[in-house]
Design a protein around this motif. Structure first.
Motif, PDB file in Angstrom:
ATOM      1  N   ARG A   1      -6.990 -11.297   2.309  1.00 28.28           N
ATOM      2  CA  ARG A   1      -6.043 -10.247   1.967  1.00 28.28           C
ATOM      3  C   ARG A   1      -6.084  -9.068   2.924  1.00 28.28           C
ATOM      4  O   ARG A   1      -5.087  -8.414   3.157  1.00 28.28           O
ATOM      5  N   LYS A   2      -7.288  -8.773   3.471  1.00 30.14           N
ATOM      6  CA  LYS A   2      -7.435  -7.617   4.355  1.00 30.14           C
ATOM      7  C   LYS A   2      -8.412  -7.985   5.467  1.00 30.14           C
ATOM      8  O   LYS A   2      -9.569  -8.296   5.198  1.00 30.14           O
TER       9      LYS A   2
ATOM     10  N   GLU B   1      -3.165  -7.866   5.156  1.00 27.10           N
ATOM     11  CA  GLU B   1      -3.150  -6.503   5.682  1.00 27.10           C
ATOM     12  C   GLU B   1      -4.187  -6.420   6.803  1.00 27.10           C
ATOM     13  O   GLU B   1      -5.172  -7.148   6.807  1.00 27.10           O
TER      14      GLU B   1
ATOM     15  N   CYS C   1     -12.434  -5.069   3.137  1.00 25.23           N
ATOM     16  CA  CYS C   1     -11.978  -6.183   3.975  1.00 25.23           C
ATOM     17  C   CYS C   1     -12.699  -7.454   3.540  1.00 25.23           C
ATOM     18  O   CYS C   1     -13.844  -7.423   3.118  1.00 25.23           O
TER      19      CYS C   1
END
Length: 155
Positions: free
Chosen positions: A3-4, A32, A110
């Motif tokens: 996702r990050k 992201e 993250c």
């Protein structure tokens, strides 16, 4: 899946190519991006009793490093914007770049660190860069090490 993603850069041609690959990877994941430049902490000259007038002050040094960080991170931000990815850039200061990379990844939630290996020839291809090696040994989240197949052209 991810996702990050934290993508590191030091402003070199090698890290710029790695960052491009990281943005493409993030696009495939729909993730992201957090772009990070780690600047060394200010060092007072320890070899003299009086700081020379030409030596930058701590404020001047930090301002210069923040400008350099923005310049190094901006291509990642621009690339993410073109690909429709959410992206933020950070310049951080640390004695140990590797530990700062791991800390920033954890602080910002993250779930992957995307970092380059050194693109050296000969025996050097068998060795990872010292920062990359330390990130691998300190990180509790996955680290994807991107290896360039050929050296970038000199600037």
């Amino acid at each position: 899946m991810y996702r990050k993603i934290l993508i590191t850069t030091d402003g070199s041609a090698v890290s710029s190519m790695t960052a491009c690959a990281g943005v493409k990877f993030a696009q495939q994941m729909g993730a992201e991006v957090l772009a990070l430049f780690v600047a060394p902490e200010y060092q007072y000259p320890i070899y003299v009793e009086i700081i020379p007038p030409s030596y930058p002050s701590e404020e001047e040094y930090r301002a210069a490093m923040l400008r350099a960080g923005r310049e190094h991170v901006q291509p990642i931000l621009d690339s993410c914007e073109k690909k429709g990815l959410q992206c933020h850039g950070i310049t951080a200061f640390a004695e140990s770049a590797a530990q700062k990379i791991v800390d920033v990844a954890n602080e910002h939630g993250c779930d992957l660190i995307f970092i380059g290996s050194h693109g050296r020839s000969g025996w050097g291809q068998l060795l990872l860069g010292s920062v990359t090696n330390k990130v691998l040994s300190h990180s509790k989240i996955p680290v994807l090490v991107h290896r360039l197949l050929k050296e970038p052209l000199p600037d």
